[in-house]
Each structure stands twice: as structure tokens, then as C-alpha cells.
Enzyme design. Structure first.
Site, PDB file in Angstrom:
ATOM      1  CG  HIS A   1       3.536   3.045  -1.811  1.00  0.00           C
ATOM      2  ND1 HIS A   1       3.825   1.891  -1.144  1.00  0.00           N
ATOM      3  CD2 HIS A   1       3.696   2.778  -3.130  1.00  0.00           C
ATOM      4  CE1 HIS A   1       4.165   0.963  -2.029  1.00  0.00           C
ATOM      5  NE2 HIS A   1       4.097   1.466  -3.235  1.00  0.00           N
TER       6      HIS A   1
ATOM      7  CG  ASP B   1       2.514   2.804   2.049  1.00  0.00           C
ATOM      8  OD1 ASP B   1       1.494   2.370   1.481  1.00  0.00           O
ATOM      9  OD2 ASP B   1       3.677   2.627   1.618  1.00  0.00           O
TER      10      ASP B   1
END
Ligand code: XLS
Ligand code: NI
Ligand code: NI
Length: 441
Positions: free
Chosen positions: A106, A109
Site C-alpha cells: 500500500h 506502507d
């Protein structure tokens, strides 16, 4: 080759090798032999195993009753870019040591979201450049990217389905940047998991409008990515509930119906997660079969749930029975379209040794490998296929075939029923099928 940054994070652990099922080395594969050919492809090609950045390098093990138990060395810098680079170094070291070829992420992240949208954009561009270099150096590839449009409180009422247009626009901006990063990193696919796309109460929700907005949002995201040269697949990852009570991408069948309704079926496929399937009261193999039948079996998020509770525990796969039954469907479908097997799984909160995350991925890979070998054996050298085909043999010729070809009307069925009279019962032989599976495990 194991690529190291300036620092080694997983000290004392080398490259994980295949040693076979009699090995007593916990840090070796027992069944996953990347180069071994099964049903015409190497295991590596079948699975394209991928590491989930969010669990393995970001998930510190917090739960509603307490904080994280992991103290990641790469999280120590107070400079977000430095921390993100350290995390990327750790990530590429880990993936190289596992001998896997892929990762998934993501946007946030990779680097902590900034205080403003502009700052986040800047940060994402910087870390994307850094990771691009790491990819080139290591040969590790990006299976898929995605945007986290569910954690930030601004998305509490949804992202593409938010009743407030400006929140939707913000999600659009975020997805554009996540697509840019995915494209810059040569991502092979892009995922939409509708984290908060759904509702808690119908009392305050206009479901029809929300669904139309989501359709429109995905159409525009696809058009943008295609205009930027993205050739990969888009995936919808169904999940029935959690965090919302009712999620719009409930299961494969629901997501496929949605995609067809909004004309997205040629660009989108399904990413099936084991624990999401079971939360929807389905089996993993059922979800795979539904997607395969629609020609939309895209990718898998490998994990498992827990029989005793009803949320997404994201445990590493270890259920050979479950995965073997899934691999039967997987092999018969001819594998995945564009995707791979992404370990969307996390170690338990009390698994705090550095080696635990290696053991977890080894176990997951071995489970899939063993299940693939077993499924292949069942298909090629057991009566399984023939028994299944025989159940439908009355449609292979004669009146049955005429019906299947659309040549019989209801009146014809009526006439045949009259002629036949009462019919003998025909056993479904479920126990026999179950025994064949167990015999080959
Ligand atoms: C959460 C989902 C998520 C997706 C990516 O339940 O599995 O991790 O895979 O957003
Ligand atoms: Ni997932
Ligand atoms: Ni999940």
C-alpha cells in the site's frame, strides 16, 4: 544473490534453500522447490510468491488490548524518509533471503503519510525512486500496488463511496499517486480492496448512489492508468465485512456482478483471499471456482482464518486439506491471470523472534507446494477426474446433450419425464471423493 543494504537486519539468517521433506533444518523449505516442474511449470512460475509489505515490515503486532510487540530496527529513525529507506533495505534483504521474486504494497506502507497531501506526494516520489533502485539491484518485482484508503480517519465513511464529494476526490488523488508509483515500479497488477466501501447502517446510506460512485471511480482509475501506459490487470479483492458491516465487494460472485454492471470485466479480475472467503461463509476453493468460471481468476492472498472466531486473523496458511482442494481448482483453471500468491498473513503477536517471520513464510510456501504436488497427483493418477466427469455423462450424448445445446424445450422435458417414470437414486459419492483427497495427501 542476497542483496544487503548498508546494514544487515536479519542477522544470522542466510538464504532459505530447499532441503526436502526429511530435512530437520527449520530454516529450509521441505516441499517448496522453486525449480521443480509440476504440471508443466516450475513451482516458482505457478505461485509467484509475494511478501506483503504491510504485515511483514509494518505490522508491529498491536491488537485492541495492547500495543505492538515487535521492535523493528528499521523504524528507529525519526526522519520519515530515512526510516522508509531503512525499511526498504530490510524488506529487500528479507525477500532476497526467502528467495521470493515479488512484493506487494500500500502507498503508505512504503513511507509514512505526510501532514499534507502535497507532503505525502513528495515523500512517495522519493521512496519510489529509492525502491526502483533496489528492484534493479535485486531483480525483485512488484506483483501489485494499492492505496490505503481506509486507515486515515478521513475515510471513516468510505473513500469512493463516501457521501462527501471532497473525500472521494481526495481518495482519487491518492489512487492516482499509488498508480503512478505502481507504474514507476513496473507493477504487474493493481489492487482495489474496498476497505471502507460499504456501510454500517442503511438508515444513513444511499446504497445505489454509493455503488454508482464506486463504479465511476474505478472506470476513471482504469482510464487514467491505461493513459499512462499501464498494461497490467486491475484486481478487486472481495471481503464481506470488517471494517464495515456490509461491504460492497462481498464475495467473488458479488464483485463479478458489479464489474459486469459497470463494464469493467475486461480490465478487472478477482484477487481472492482465503480468510475473506471463509468470512463470507464460503470455502477458498469455492471463491476460486466462481472467479475461474467467469474467466476472472486473477490472484490469491494466501492466509487462513480461525475456526473459532469471526474476523480476519490473517494467519499463515498451514491447512493442507484446504489448500489441496483449492489447488485442484487452481490447476484445472490453468492458474492465475497475471497475479500470484501473496502472503497477506502476519505472525502472531507473541511471535517475537526475528526468525519467526521466516518460519511463517517457509510454512506457507511449503503448504502451497505440498498441496500443488498432491492436487497434481490426484488429477493425473487417481480416479478423481473420471468420477467427476461420469456424474455428468448423461449430458454428453443423446437427449442430455440436446438439452445442454439448447435444443430441448420444457415440453420435451415433460415428455421425457412421462416416458421415464420414477428414477433410481444416484449416489453423489462424497465420501469416496474425500477419501481420494486424503489418500493422496
Ligand atoms: C484486508 C485486505 C488488505 C488487502 C490490500 O483485509 O486483505 O490487506 O489485501 O488492501
Ligand atoms: Ni488481502
Ligand atoms: Ni484480509
Amino acid at each position: 544473490m542476497v542483496i544487503l543494504g548498508n546494514k544487515e537486519y536479519y542477522k544470522g539468517i542466510g538464504k532459505i534453500e530447499f532441503e526436502g521433506k526429511d530435512s530437520d533444518n527449520p530454516l529450509a523449505f521441505k516441499f517448496y522447490n522453486p525449480e521443480q516442474i509440476v504440471a508443466g511449470k516450475t513451482m516458482q512460475e505457478h505461485f509467484k510468491f509475494s511478501i506483503a509489505y504491510w504485515h511483514t515490515f509494518c505490522g508491529q503486532g498491536s491488537d485492541p488490548f495492547g500495543p505492538g510487540t515487535q521492535k523493528f530496527i528499521w523504524d528507529q529513525s525519526s526522519n520519515p524518509l530515512q526510516a522508509a529507506k531503512d525499511k526498504a533495505d530490510a524488506a529487500f534483504e528479507f525477500i532476497s533471503k526467502m528467495g521470493f521474486n515479488y512484493f506487494c504494497f500500500h502507498d503508505y506502507d512504503l513511507i509514512q503519510e505526510g501532514a499534507t497531501f502535497a507532503e505525502s506526494e513528495k515523500r512517495l516520489a522519493l521512496i519510489t525512486d529509492y525502491i526502483k533502485q533496489k528492484k534493479t539491484d535485486s531483480g525483485i518485482k512488484l506483483l501489485w500496488g494499492t492505496a490505503n484508503c481506509f486507515s486515515n480517519p478521513r475515510y471513516m465513511n468510505g473513500a469512493a463511496t463516501n457521501p462527501e464529494f471532497n473525500v472521494l476526490a481526495r481518495a482519487g488523488g491518492q489512487v492516482k499517486l499509488a498508480l503512478d508509483a505502481t507504474i514507476a515500479l513496473n507493477g504487474e497488477n493493481y489492487v482495489f480492496w474496498g476497505g471502507r466501501e460499504g456501510y454500517m447502517s442503511l438508515l444513513n446510506t444511499d446504497m445505489g448512489r454509493e455503488l454508482d460512485h464506486m463504479g465511476q471511480f474505478l472506470i476513471k482509475a482504469r482510464d487514467y492508468a491505461r493513459s499512462q501506459g499501464f498494461k497490467g490487470n486491475f484486481f478487486i479483492e472481495p471481503k464481506p465485512m470488517e471494517p464495515m458491516k456490509h461491504q460492497y465487494d462481498f464475495d467473488s460472485a458479488t464483485a463479478i456482478g458489479f464489474l459486469r454492471h459497470y463494464g469493467l470485466e475486461n480490465d478487472f479480475k478477482i484477487n481472492i483471499e482465503v480468510n475473506h472467503a471463509t468470512l463470507a461463509q464460503h470455502t477458498f476453493q469455492h471463491e476460486i471456482e466462481v472467479a475461474a468460471k467467469a474467466g476472472m481468476l486473477g490472484s490469491l492472498d494466501a492466509n487462513r482464518g480461525d475456526y473459532q472466531n469471526g474476523w480476519d486473523t490473517d494467519q499463515f496458511p498451514n491447512n493442507i486439506q484446504e489448500v489441496t482442494e483449492a489447488m485442484l481448482v487452481f490447476l484445472k483453471a490453468g492458474g492465475l491471470q497475471g497475479g500470484g500468491v501473496n502472503f497477506d498473513a502476519k505472525i502472531r503477536r507473541n511471535s517475537t523472534d526475528m526468525e519467526d517471520v521466516f518460519l511463517a513464510h517457509i510454512g506457507g510456501a511449503d503448504t502451497f507446494a505440498r498441496a500443488l504436488l498432491t492436487a497434481d497427483k490426484i488429477i493425473t493418477s487417481s480416479p478423481y477426474e473420471k468420477l467427476r466427469m461420469d456424474r455428468y455423462s448423461s449430458f454428453d450424448s443423446g437427449k442430455g446433450k440436446e438439452f445442454a445445446d439448447g435444443k430441448l424445450g420444457l415440453q420435451d422435458l415433460y415428455n421425457i419425464a412421462h416416458e421415464n417414470g420414477e428414477l433410481p437414486l444416484k449416489s453423489g459419492k462424497q465420501e469416496l471423493f474425500e477419501n481420494i483427497i486424503n489418500q493422496h495427501i
